[in-house]
Design a protein around this motif. Structure first.
Motif, PDB file in Angstrom:
ATOM      1  N   PRO A 111       0.850  -1.310  -0.042  1.00  0.00           N
ATOM      2  CA  PRO A 111      -0.129  -0.165  -0.110  1.00  0.00           C
ATOM      3  C   PRO A 111       0.844   1.245   0.023  1.00  0.00           C
ATOM      4  O   PRO A 111       0.379   2.293  -0.471  1.00  0.00           O
ATOM      5  N   GLU A 112       2.071   1.210   0.452  1.00  0.00           N
ATOM      6  CA  GLU A 112       2.883   2.388   0.491  1.00  0.00           C
ATOM      7  C   GLU A 112       3.711   2.702  -0.793  1.00  0.00           C
ATOM      8  O   GLU A 112       4.016   3.922  -1.123  1.00  0.00           O
ATOM      9  N   ASP A 113       3.292   1.676  -1.711  1.00  0.00           N
ATOM     10  CA  ASP A 113       4.116   2.079  -3.225  1.00  0.00           C
ATOM     11  C   ASP A 113       2.921   1.893  -4.122  1.00  0.00           C
ATOM     12  O   ASP A 113       2.582   1.098  -4.510  1.00  0.00           O
ATOM     13  N   PRO A 114       2.605   3.175  -4.625  1.00  0.00           N
ATOM     14  CA  PRO A 114       1.228   3.301  -5.599  1.00  0.00           C
ATOM     15  C   PRO A 114       1.678   2.682  -7.006  1.00  0.00           C
ATOM     16  O   PRO A 114       0.666   2.256  -7.777  1.00  0.00           O
ATOM     17  N   THR A 115       3.126   2.467  -7.336  1.00  0.00           N
ATOM     18  CA  THR A 115       3.574   2.304  -8.418  1.00  0.00           C
ATOM     19  C   THR A 115       3.585   0.639  -8.579  1.00  0.00           C
ATOM     20  O   THR A 115       3.577   0.065  -9.607  1.00  0.00           O
ATOM     21  N   TYR A 116       3.624   0.199  -7.453  1.00  0.00           N
ATOM     22  CA  TYR A 116       3.465  -1.373  -7.247  1.00  0.00           C
ATOM     23  C   TYR A 116       2.193  -1.906  -7.411  1.00  0.00           C
ATOM     24  O   TYR A 116       1.378  -2.227  -6.450  1.00  0.00           O
ATOM     25  N   THR A 117       1.628  -2.168  -8.793  1.00  0.00           N
ATOM     26  CA  THR A 117       0.141  -2.519  -8.897  1.00  0.00           C
ATOM     27  C   THR A 117       0.341  -3.930  -9.224  1.00  0.00           C
ATOM     28  O   THR A 117       1.341  -4.414  -9.923  1.00  0.00           O
ATOM     29  N   PRO A 118      -0.801  -4.606  -9.117  1.00  0.00           N
ATOM     30  CA  PRO A 118      -1.142  -5.975  -9.859  1.00  0.00           C
ATOM     31  C   PRO A 118      -0.746  -6.258 -11.083  1.00  0.00           C
ATOM     32  O   PRO A 118      -0.197  -7.559 -11.411  1.00  0.00           O
ATOM     33  N   ASP A 119      -0.812  -5.344 -11.933  1.00  0.00           N
ATOM     34  CA  ASP A 119      -0.408  -5.562 -13.495  1.00  0.00           C
ATOM     35  C   ASP A 119       1.120  -6.036 -13.736  1.00  0.00           C
ATOM     36  O   ASP A 119       1.492  -6.588 -14.567  1.00  0.00           O
ATOM     37  N   LEU A 120       1.914  -5.772 -12.683  1.00  0.00           N
ATOM     38  CA  LEU A 120       3.304  -6.267 -12.658  1.00  0.00           C
ATOM     39  C   LEU A 120       3.592  -7.850 -12.763  1.00  0.00           C
ATOM     40  O   LEU A 120       4.409  -8.359 -13.086  1.00  0.00           O
ATOM     41  N   GLN A 121       2.330  -8.690 -12.404  1.00  0.00           N
ATOM     42  CA  GLN A 121       2.455  -9.866 -12.331  1.00  0.00           C
ATOM     43  C   GLN A 121       2.331 -10.517 -13.869  1.00  0.00           C
ATOM     44  O   GLN A 121       2.557 -11.504 -14.058  1.00  0.00           O
ATOM     45  N   LEU A 122       1.969  -9.516 -14.879  1.00  0.00           N
ATOM     46  CA  LEU A 122       1.864 -10.213 -16.185  1.00  0.00           C
ATOM     47  C   LEU A 122       3.214  -9.990 -16.737  1.00  0.00           C
ATOM     48  O   LEU A 122       3.993  -9.275 -16.534  1.00  0.00           O
ATOM     49  N   PRO A 123       3.168 -10.708 -17.794  1.00  0.00           N
ATOM     50  CA  PRO A 123       4.340 -10.861 -18.668  1.00  0.00           C
ATOM     51  C   PRO A 123       4.516  -9.565 -19.432  1.00  0.00           C
ATOM     52  O   PRO A 123       3.495  -8.960 -19.655  1.00  0.00           O
ATOM     53  N   ASP A 124       5.729  -8.972 -19.534  1.00  0.00           N
ATOM     54  CA  ASP A 124       5.986  -7.932 -20.495  1.00  0.00           C
ATOM     55  C   ASP A 124       5.253  -7.966 -21.860  1.00  0.00           C
ATOM     56  O   ASP A 124       5.494  -9.126 -22.478  1.00  0.00           O
ATOM     57  N   GLY A 125       4.581  -7.129 -22.102  1.00  0.00           N
ATOM     58  CA  GLY A 125       3.824  -7.054 -23.664  1.00  0.00           C
ATOM     59  C   GLY A 125       2.481  -7.721 -23.504  1.00  0.00           C
ATOM     60  O   GLY A 125       1.797  -7.857 -24.487  1.00  0.00           O
TER      61      GLY A 125
END
Length: 533
Positions: free
Chosen positions: A253-267
């Motif tokens: 919660p303290e990092d707004p840039t750390y979103t669930p979308d980061l779990q997806l492969p690049d592209g």
């Protein structure tokens, strides 16, 4: 003869009236009274008078002129009691109001019925109380809770849709409507009703999943990928989709840039309106994430594991490092900078400089990869070498068990000693040690399957050192009996390093993992991407 005939007719008429009066008396409508004829001076003056409403007539005894009973007369007919004669005498002769003729029968007497006693009102039991159990959602069961003995009628917009004690709305057209339950007592006919809140949607994925049993999807590196997530139980167009954490503890919660979308492969991205997950990834790996579908505040989650397989083999990629540096690097013996090399399938070299910094939590590392460079090792030193088949993106080619193809390593200098690493072999096959007795340029070749990669190694001569002057020999100093030279103990610092910069295990498994993941530029970048997560 005339007298007797009239008398009979009169008797019949009076008898009929008497019978009616008696019948009414039996039902409590009238009160019977007894009337007697007053003594008169005329013989046989007893006659039947019409019945007076409100009183019964009894038989009067006929008397003669002297007031004595007339023994030769027929029994007298009952008469009503006459009104008292003027003058106040109590025994007034009843005066008939009319004497029926022989041809006209006397009309039966009528009287008004008396008022009946009021009766207690009948109490009809009310219908049993009723409640509805369950949430009004598409596909969810609603249950009537009552004492029983009733008939059920579930209705929507006034139309009965079910007559059992349970009802499950399934048509999405019911979303937003209210369901009314009416019960009818089968004995009294009394009714009672209850209604639900407006029916909510209930988005449901076709495949039920959990974090431990996710939906398995697969893709191939470099190929376009697409999968549509869809739910039932909602109105079309009334659903939004989003990527969610496969493990909620991953959220920061303290990092707004750390979103669930980061779990997806690049592209690869998700369309929130259509639920289409699509794109092209160049990274072969396993990706765990979750997809949520939400309609009118009601959500459901599907857990997913996307496996991106490597593309077709392109060649052999090699990773190498001076074993002396690797020993320090693996043990975390000290902070410092260590150099390793990545040899691509075409023989080109990438130089990877890794800096390790100790912290109170363990340690951090930083990789800087630059094109070019030459694999370098000191004379007499040992180079550790690992390699395997990769695709055009640098992804390792593995079999169904996750094992890479075995490699073979040769040198163009016969004096070089090539052998499997005795230490790392306990963790994974494919690591070789190459020891270089002579300083020169050596060419090594790594082969896997039908592919091979060759690269040069610069063996740097060891500087010649001048022997130190030998001091004169002197007699050893006598040591006290029972003593031995002091032993200097050394303690190696063990820092904890991992994909995230710290680890709960020692550094050696982390270093091995880096060697494997670092078997190519993309491998190193994948490692750094994991570290950022």
């Amino acid at each position: 003869m005339h007298r007797s005939t009239a008398f009979v007719r009169r008797a019949c008429a009076v008898g009929t009236a008497t019978a009616l009066v008696g019948l009414m008396t039996g039902f409590g409508v009238m009160t019977a009274t007894t009337a007697s004829a007053a003594e008169g001076t005329a013989a046989d003056t007893a006659v039947a008078a019409p019945a007076v409403p409100g009183a019964d007539a009894t038989g009067a005894t006929g008397t003669d002129a002297t007031g004595t009973d007339a023994t030769d007369a027929t029994p007298s007919l009952p008469t009503d009691a006459g009104t008292p004669a003027p003058g106040g005498t109590d025994a007034a002769t009843p005066a008939p109001t009319a004497t029926p003729t022989a041809d006209a029968p006397t009309a039966p007497a009528t009287s008004a019925p008396t008022a009946q006693e009021p009766t207690a009102p009948v109490t009809i039991a009310a219908a049993p109380a009723i409640t509805i159990a369950g949430q009004a959602k598409i596909g969810s069961k609603l249950t009537a809770e009552t004492d029983g003995g009733v008939k059920y009628a579930w209705s929507v917009d006034g139309t009965v849709v079910e007559t059992r004690n349970v009802y499950t709305p399934t048509d999405v057209a019911l979303i937003g409507k209210t369901v009314v339950l009416t019960i009818t007592d089968v004995i009294t006919g009394e009714t009672n009703s209850a209604s639900t809140a407006p029916v909510l949607p209930n988005p449901t994925f076709a495949d039920a999943t959990t974090a431990d049993a996710p939906l398995a999807l697969s893709a191939t590196a470099g190929d376009a990928f697409s999968h549509t997530f869809a739910v039932a139980g909602t109105t079309p167009g009334d659903v939004t989709y989003a990527v969610a954490w496969s493990d909620p503890e991953q959220a920061d919660p303290e990092d707004p840039t750390y979103t669930p979308d980061l779990q997806l492969p690049d592209g690869v991205t998700l369309d929130p309106k259509t639920g289409v997950l699509s794109g092209t990834s160049e990274t072969a790996d396993y990706f765990d994430f979750a997809i949520t579908a939400t309609s009118q505040g009601v959500s459901t989650t599907q857990y997913v594991e996307l496996t991106v397989e490597a593309a077709a083999p392109l060649g052999v990629q090699v990773f190498s490092m001076d074993k002396a540096d690797f020993a320090k690097y693996a043990q975390g013996d000290a902070d410092g900078t260590f150099t390793s090399w990545i040899i691509d399938t075409d023989g080109s070299v990438l130089t990877d400089v890794t800096t390790i910094t100790s912290t109170d939590d363990g340690g951090t590392y930083d990789d800087v990869v630059t094109p070019g460079g030459t694999v370098t090792v000191k004379q007499g030193g040992t180079l550790i070498v690992n390699g395997g088949l990769v695709d055009r993106f640098g992804n390792q080619i593995t079999d169904a068990d996750g094992n890479s193809s075995p490699i073979a390593l040769t040198s163009d200098v016969a004096s070089d000693v090539v052998a499997p690493d005795p230490d790392l072999g306990d963790f994974i096959d494919g690591f070789y040690n190459v020891t270089f007795p002579h300083a020169s340029t050596h060419r090594l070749t790594v082969t896997a399957g039908d592919f091979s990669t060759a690269f040069d190694v610069s063996v740097v001569p060891t500087a010649v050192t001048t022997p130190a002057a030998v001091p004169p020999v002197s007699a050893p100093v006598a040591q006290p009996i029972g003593t031995v030279p002091a032993h200097v103990a050394t303690t190696a610092k063990v820092h904890r390093l991992a994909y995230t910069g710290t680890d709960s295990t020692n550094a050696l498994p982390w270093a091995l993992a880096m060697l494997l993941a670092g078997a190519g530029l993309v491998g190193v970048r994948t490692l750094r991407r994991r570290a950022q997560r």
